[in-house]
Write a protein that holds these residues in place. Structure first.
Motif, PDB file in Angstrom:
ATOM      1  N   LYS A 248      -3.127   5.756   8.047  1.00  0.00           N
ATOM      2  CA  LYS A 248      -2.248   5.086   7.094  1.00  0.00           C
ATOM      3  C   LYS A 248      -1.617   3.865   7.760  1.00  0.00           C
ATOM      4  O   LYS A 248      -1.409   3.844   8.975  1.00  0.00           O
TER       5      LYS A 248
ATOM      6  N   LEU B 126      -3.396   2.019  -2.788  1.00  0.00           N
ATOM      7  CA  LEU B 126      -3.659   2.957  -1.708  1.00  0.00           C
ATOM      8  C   LEU B 126      -5.007   3.643  -1.895  1.00  0.00           C
ATOM      9  O   LEU B 126      -5.759   3.830  -0.938  1.00  0.00           O
ATOM     10  N   LYS B 127      -5.316   4.001  -3.157  1.00  0.00           N
ATOM     11  CA  LYS B 127      -6.616   4.644  -3.431  1.00  0.00           C
ATOM     12  C   LYS B 127      -7.764   3.696  -3.096  1.00  0.00           C
ATOM     13  O   LYS B 127      -8.775   4.100  -2.511  1.00  0.00           O
ATOM     14  N   LYS B 128      -7.602   2.435  -3.451  1.00  0.00           N
ATOM     15  CA  LYS B 128      -8.646   1.458  -3.160  1.00  0.00           C
ATOM     16  C   LYS B 128      -8.828   1.293  -1.654  1.00  0.00           C
ATOM     17  O   LYS B 128      -9.960   1.180  -1.154  1.00  0.00           O
TER      18      LYS B 128
ATOM     19  N   PHE C   9       0.816  -1.212   0.000  1.00  0.00           N
ATOM     20  CA  PHE C   9       0.000   0.000   0.000  1.00  0.00           C
ATOM     21  C   PHE C   9       0.854   1.269   0.000  1.00  0.00           C
ATOM     22  O   PHE C   9       0.381   2.334  -0.401  1.00  0.00           O
ATOM     23  N   HIS C  10       2.092   1.187   0.443  1.00  0.00           N
ATOM     24  CA  HIS C  10       2.998   2.339   0.346  1.00  0.00           C
ATOM     25  C   HIS C  10       3.584   2.469  -1.051  1.00  0.00           C
ATOM     26  O   HIS C  10       3.962   3.570  -1.470  1.00  0.00           O
ATOM     27  N   ARG C  11       3.666   1.365  -1.754  1.00  0.00           N
ATOM     28  CA  ARG C  11       4.298   1.358  -3.077  1.00  0.00           C
ATOM     29  C   ARG C  11       3.292   1.561  -4.217  1.00  0.00           C
ATOM     30  O   ARG C  11       3.617   2.156  -5.246  1.00  0.00           O
ATOM     31  N   SER C  12       2.090   1.057  -4.061  1.00  0.00           N
ATOM     32  CA  SER C  12       1.094   1.087  -5.129  1.00  0.00           C
ATOM     33  C   SER C  12       0.097   2.224  -4.913  1.00  0.00           C
ATOM     34  O   SER C  12      -0.659   2.225  -3.939  1.00  0.00           O
ATOM     35  N   SER C  13       0.059   3.165  -5.846  1.00  0.00           N
ATOM     36  CA  SER C  13      -0.882   4.287  -5.740  1.00  0.00           C
ATOM     37  C   SER C  13      -2.321   3.811  -5.944  1.00  0.00           C
ATOM     38  O   SER C  13      -3.240   4.287  -5.270  1.00  0.00           O
ATOM     39  N   SER C  14      -2.505   2.882  -6.873  1.00  0.00           N
ATOM     40  CA  SER C  14      -3.858   2.368  -7.111  1.00  0.00           C
ATOM     41  C   SER C  14      -4.350   1.556  -5.905  1.00  0.00           C
ATOM     42  O   SER C  14      -5.523   1.626  -5.527  1.00  0.00           O
TER      43      SER C  14
ATOM     44  N   LYS D  50      -8.191   3.578   0.664  1.00  0.00           N
ATOM     45  CA  LYS D  50      -8.844   4.790   1.175  1.00  0.00           C
ATOM     46  C   LYS D  50     -10.337   4.786   0.856  1.00  0.00           C
ATOM     47  O   LYS D  50     -11.164   5.227   1.672  1.00  0.00           O
TER      48      LYS D  50
END
Length: 406
Positions: free
Chosen positions: A302, A286-288, A279-284, A290
């Motif tokens: 976080k 992390l968005k999911k 989740f720190h590496r993948s922006s997609s 959130k």
């Protein structure tokens, strides 16, 4: 100096603080008053509104400055026009963005003081990088070194802490910090008095020589009450070789205890770390996560990553995963390689009550502004009682603070 003081009205703007020093009444700067012209230059450059100089020759010889009364505008802070404030704000954002500065810069007390001082010195020019490194930093370092030496001379006893580490360029460093009680303020005072590359072999003899050199440089030979270090055998032996009292770091001891216990659940720890890193590496990803937090009305937190050298980060990682469990499971529904089984979640939820007391004690003992050594016995007893509440079988092995069996 007596002649200057007698004939010059410049002393309406300064206070005498020493035989050859004066303090400005407006900005509190300390200036040399060997020469009257030095004080005049300060007023003209820093506080031009405070005086209207008329240079006259006194009949008895000395030159004096006759000045008007200070104007009220020299004391009042005029508000910055809105357009000018917006321009400065824009430049601040540009500086932070282009220089990759942390946003907390605007909250730093020293940065605020710098901006305040500059705003009262419109003709100030920033020094070059060469001037900063070759002149200003060494000059200020020497000034503060002298101040610290004077404080240490006044101290009746000090304690030292020392630690070593290896940089990302594989260079070895050793640091020494001195701690003492300031007799005037009765506050704990600490200064880092050494942070040096250490190229010699890390033998007890070499480490002892390093500590002796630092102690002698700062004139602490007969003042060191004890030296605290981690549990490494060589540094402990080095301290004893120098005939100093050796105090093992309580926080480091707790770290060793908990790290050994966490080895028993290395599989769960490894899986949890992989999820946090994803989740720190993948922006997609992390968005999911959130989106799921918002949908499930969970706290906007976080996930925390695990750091091998700090077991507290493992506790925070498990704690955040436990709090955001539903959102994490939902966000990873399509990732079969990042799955924690129900048994894994049970392990995480089960270990948190055990780790929490260790976390709280470590935070308490790591305080920097107050003395913590006297808390160790009480905190150790607290930990034992907490463990007895969680695991009643531990109670049979409890030892009271005075050494008696409970």
């Amino acid at each position: 100096m007596s002649l200057i003081r007698k004939y010059s009205e410049i002393w309406n703007h300064f206070e005498e603080v020493g035989r050859q020093e004066a303090k400005c009444k407006y900005c509190k700067s300390i200036l040399s008053c060997k020469s009257q012209s030095n004080l005049s230059r300060h007023l003209k450059s820093k506080h031009p509104a405070s005086m209207e100089p008329v240079i006259r020759q006194n009949t008895d010889g000395p030159i004096f400055v006759q000045s008007a009364q200070p104007k009220i505008t020299s004391f009042a802070e005029r508000p910055v026009p809105a357009s000018k404030a917006q321009q400065i704000d824009l430049q601040l954002v540009r500086m932070i963005a282009k220089g990759h500065h942390a946003l907390r810069l605007v909250e730093e007390p020293e940065f605020k003081k710098f901006i305040h001082d500059v705003s009262h010195a419109p003709n100030y020019k920033l020094p070059t990088r060469k001037t900063l490194t070759s002149s200003l930093i060494p000059k200020i370092r020497d000034k503060y070194t002298g101040t610290i030496i004077e404080e240490l001379r006044a101290a009746t006893a000090v304690c030292l802490t020392t630690d070593g580490w290896t940089s990302i360029t594989n260079e070895s460093y050793l640091a020494v910090t001195v701690h003492f009680i300031d007799e005037e303020s009765t506050m704990l005072t600490s200064y880092t008095i050494a942070c040096q590359a250490f190229e010699a072999s890390h033998t007890a003899a070499n480490l002892c020589s390093f500590l002796e050199k630092i102690v002698n440089e700062w004139d602490l030979k007969n003042k060191v009450a004890a030296i605290a270090s981690d549990n490494a055998h060589k540094i402990a032996l080095a301290i004893r070789t120098g005939n100093w009292s050796d105090i093992r770091c309580f926080a480091h001891t707790l770290n060793l205890i908990v790290q050994k216990a966490l080895d028993k659940m290395s599989s769960v720890r490894r899986k949890a770390k992989a999820i946090s890193e994803y989740f720190h590496r993948s922006s997609s990803g992390l968005k999911k996560l959130k989106d799921m937090q918002a949908l499930l009305k969970l706290a906007d937190l976080k996930l925390t990553q695990d750091v091998p050298t700090r077991w507290n980060s493992t506790y925070k990682m498990f704690e955040r995963l436990s709090i955001l469990k539903e959102a994490v499971v939902a966000a990873l529904s399509t990732r079969t390689d990042l799955i924690l089984s129900p048994e894994d979640w049970d392990v995480i939820d089960g270990v948190l009550p055990v780790l929490k007391p260790f976390y709280e004690v470590t935070e308490e003992i790591s305080a920097e502004k107050n003395v913590t050594l006297s808390k160790i016995i009480a905190l150790n007893g607290l930990l034992q009682r907490k463990m007895a509440q969680i695991y009643p079988t531990v109670k049979n092995n409890l030892v009271a603070e005075d050494g008696r069996q409970v």
